[in-house]
Design a protein around this motif. Sequence first.
Motif, short mmCIF file in Angstrom:
data_model
loop_
_atom_site.label_atom_id
_atom_site.label_comp_id
_atom_site.label_asym_id
_atom_site.label_seq_id
_atom_site.Cartn_x
_atom_site.Cartn_y
_atom_site.Cartn_z
N SER C 196 18.11 -41.29 -11.54
CA SER C 196 17.64 -40.32 -12.52
C SER C 196 17.74 -40.84 -13.95
N LEU C 197 18.47 -41.95 -14.14
CA LEU C 197 18.61 -42.51 -15.49
C LEU C 197 17.48 -43.48 -15.83
N CYS C 198 16.64 -43.77 -14.84
CA CYS C 198 15.52 -44.67 -15.08
C CYS C 198 14.26 -43.86 -15.40
N ASP C 199 13.30 -44.51 -16.10
CA ASP C 199 12.03 -43.83 -16.35
C ASP C 199 11.22 -43.77 -15.06
N ARG C 200 11.18 -44.93 -14.38
CA ARG C 200 10.54 -44.94 -13.07
C ARG C 200 11.40 -45.75 -12.13
N VAL C 201 11.32 -45.42 -10.84
CA VAL C 201 12.10 -46.18 -9.88
C VAL C 201 11.22 -46.62 -8.72
N ALA C 202 11.65 -47.74 -8.11
CA ALA C 202 11.06 -48.16 -6.84
C ALA C 202 12.19 -48.10 -5.82
N LEU C 203 11.97 -47.36 -4.75
CA LEU C 203 12.97 -47.34 -3.69
C LEU C 203 12.66 -48.50 -2.76
N ILE C 204 13.64 -49.35 -2.53
CA ILE C 204 13.36 -50.58 -1.79
C ILE C 204 14.34 -50.73 -0.64
N GLN C 205 13.78 -51.16 0.50
CA GLN C 205 14.58 -51.28 1.72
C GLN C 205 13.94 -52.32 2.61
N ASN C 206 14.73 -53.27 3.11
CA ASN C 206 14.23 -54.30 4.02
C ASN C 206 12.98 -55.02 3.50
N GLY C 207 12.93 -55.29 2.22
CA GLY C 207 11.80 -56.03 1.67
C GLY C 207 10.55 -55.22 1.45
N ASN C 208 10.61 -53.90 1.71
CA ASN C 208 9.46 -53.03 1.46
C ASN C 208 9.77 -52.06 0.34
N ILE C 209 8.76 -51.77 -0.46
CA ILE C 209 8.94 -50.70 -1.44
C ILE C 209 8.54 -49.40 -0.75
N LEU C 210 9.49 -48.49 -0.64
CA LEU C 210 9.22 -47.24 0.07
C LEU C 210 8.44 -46.28 -0.80
N LYS C 211 8.74 -46.33 -2.10
CA LYS C 211 8.08 -45.39 -3.01
C LYS C 211 8.29 -45.85 -4.45
N ILE C 212 7.26 -45.63 -5.29
CA ILE C 212 7.44 -45.89 -6.73
C ILE C 212 6.97 -44.66 -7.48
#
Lengths: 247, 368, 304
Positions: C196-212
């Motif tokens: 929540s402290l970032c302007d935007r985030v990328a959720l990353i797991q096992n070398g994949n971006i799950l969501k940005i």
Amino acid sequence: MSERETIITVSHLVKKFGDFTANDDLNFEVYKGEIFGFLGANGAGKTTAIKILCGLSKPTSGNATIAGFDVYTQKDDIKNSIGYMSQKFSLYEDLTVTENIRFFAGIYGMTRKDIKIKTQQLLAKLELEDSAKKLIKDLPLGWRQKLAFSIAIVHSPKIVFLDEPTGGVDPITRRQFWNQIYEAAAEGVTVFVTTHYMDEAEYCDRVSIMVDGKIAALDTPQGLKQTFEAESMNEVFIKLARVAVNN
Amino acid sequence: MKHFKGFVIKEFYHIFRDRRTLAILFIMPIIQMLLFGYVVTNEIKDAKIGILDHSQDVVTRKITDKLASSGYFIITKVLSNETEIEDCFRKGTVKEVVVFEPDFAIKLERDNKASIHLIADASDANTANLIVNYTSAIVNDYVTKENKTVTIPMQIGIESRMLYNEELKGVYMFVPGTMALILILISALLTSVSIVREKELGTMEILLASPLRPLQIIIGKVMPYAVLSFVNVITILLLSNFVFGLPIQGSILLLLLECMLFIILSLSLGIFISTSTNSQQTAMMISMMGLMLPAIMLSGFIYPLENMPLILQWICHINPSTYFIIIVKNIMLKGLGIMSVWKETLVLLGMIVFFITMSVRKFKIRLE
Amino acid sequence: MQTVVVDNLSKCYKQAVALKNITFGVDAGEIFGFIGPDGAGKTSLFRILVTLLLPTDGTATVLGYDVVKDYKKIRNKVGYMPGKFSLYQDLTVEENLNFFATIFSTSIEENYHLIKDIYSQIEPFKKRRAGALSGGMKQKLALSCALIHKPEMLFLDEPTTGVDAVSRKEFWEMLKSLKNSGITIIVSTPYMDEASLCDRVALIQNGNILKINKPDVITTTFEKKILAIRSSNMHKLLSDLNSFEACDSAFLFGQTIHYTAKQNNLMMPELQNYLTGLNHLQVEINPIEANIEDCFMSLMNQAS
């Protein structure tokens, strides 16, 4: 509430390094089978205290008994009654899963037969049968941490010390790890745990917060939140530790 | 240039704050020097020998006198027949028996040929070797001098297959060898360890991500050790001069230049090692086993090259220390000039070019 | 303008795949966070962006420069703080800072204004060896060193790992003020609550971006309804919930359990009855908004 059996008793414990007082008059008790959260800022003196409780270092003054053994005179008995696991060191990366289990069970003097039975049980419980012959370094971090915990309690210790056991682990594995902790506690193992995840502090039966070498607060998470009029443990922690910074 | 200076200053901080490095740098050379100087010298002094003279004539007595007055030998036993020889050795009263054949002087006069039998106590092979060499040298010296006065050259056959040590000055032999050893050790070992330490600490990651070029990192790392190694050369030369009384016969400037050359070679070896390893331990092991042992064993420092099996001789010939020892011997002990060592110098130069090219090639601008 | 453009980037090692065809862009002046556990591929990605690793496939540009071809230009313009504390422990605070200033051909004086807020907190200890600093102070020093050459972009690989909650909070406040001075910041963290402290985030797991996306957009668009449930015996509650037929997931969250149902059909009355039937006392069931961790776990489950 009935009188509970204490397993760790610490009274007026002091540890100094030269002029620096790392632990300043610590007093607390830990009950058998409870999950005791040991929180504090970096450099507040947690590691020093854990080393003393594990029989690795002698206090400057004061008393502490672990599972009934004195930290000054019965170091070896203490080491036989505890298990230890940390994020930094837990397992030998170049040994296989079974080799690690056999080694750690072996150093606690378990018989070969017991080790065999335990190994089977452990692999079955963690669903690691297929990976039994894999090297630790080839396992995902989450599995490693779960295995490390199981190995830390393989010799059925009275107390297990967990030093930041879940650092860097994904959220699902982290919860599976806490399930393991609950199960161990239900079997009567006392769990002494440090963490930087404040939500994990909520999972503990009681939490102590160290600030500048002293125990600034010790209560159930519920009690702490009430005392400090906070919504979450994170808020409690920040309120307490901020005071220290501002002083 | 400014960032380069900053880098070098930082290296000096590392060195001066680490007691172990300091000890290796400044105390070890002195200890090694003294150790080799006093313990491992090739000198023989007052070795006990026996004489079995079947001839008892003027020549054999002259030779016996020469042996006795050389300072190397003390004649403790004069034997009267062959059966006593074994007895002497068994009791350990002598290290060597010199046997003159019957009618030695007559044969020499008549045939210009006579023979001496040297029997040495080979249970201490090294000493035996030395003693036989020394004895032969003294006999040959006699022959040379006598030959000046006679017209037909005479020969004294010496029956021993031991090798001839032409220097006859074992006391000085250890200085070039020790110098090679110390320089290899400090320059190669310390540089390789210091570069690999940055990899282990993770600081190499930041250095690589900065605008510093690989060559700047390498040279910045090497520079302090080059300076300190040079200080060590001076220390060794001073020690050998004032403690062991060994003067520098040739040009000091040439000697220092050759030392600098060898230091640079050792440093480039150190860098080469560091580019191929990722842990301080491995770097240390490679430096010790790969450089230090050959510098002692396979360089002509302690064991003469000519005595070695052919394969080991080949290794000696790719060992930089071998060349450096020859160079130092020639300049320091024999007082010869660049003309006598230009081949060896070229070999060292070639090795420097080779290792620096290899290192710069292998030194990665990235992490993999 | 986008300061970082990553297109179909992959990174394979001999045995493992660290990054699988990831694509994203970072806007100038934002704090962009990579949120994910250890081994997700964050460090590999950061190392590629600061030109320390070569990508196996795909392209990436930083400040308009290609990470492979123009690596020298990038190295001059970005600041990088690796995951492991990477300063010289045997040098003092001041010597470390000075060293990093000189290798970028600048000086502490020249850029003091940039690091003043951060460095002034550790300046009283400037003669102390870096190895003797506490965790929070080491981190401030490392950040000062990464900033001293006035970079246009900062890459911070897990700067808050292993750091206590207070120091973490302070660290994020520092990042906020750096952002205000116009520096683009890319940061990674395993702590979900820092999203929540970032302007935007990328959720990353096992070398994949799950969501940005923006963190609040990720949570508000989370399609599953969540119940926060508690009772007097949490451990039993967890296993009971997991054996409830309509249960999709049940995870401990602090003092409550976050519960989602299959087909989003919460069946609250049935659930209530089920739990009371199992002798749970003081049962509380409340619908709540999802947080990033809920989303992350749900996305993790979908991915696997």
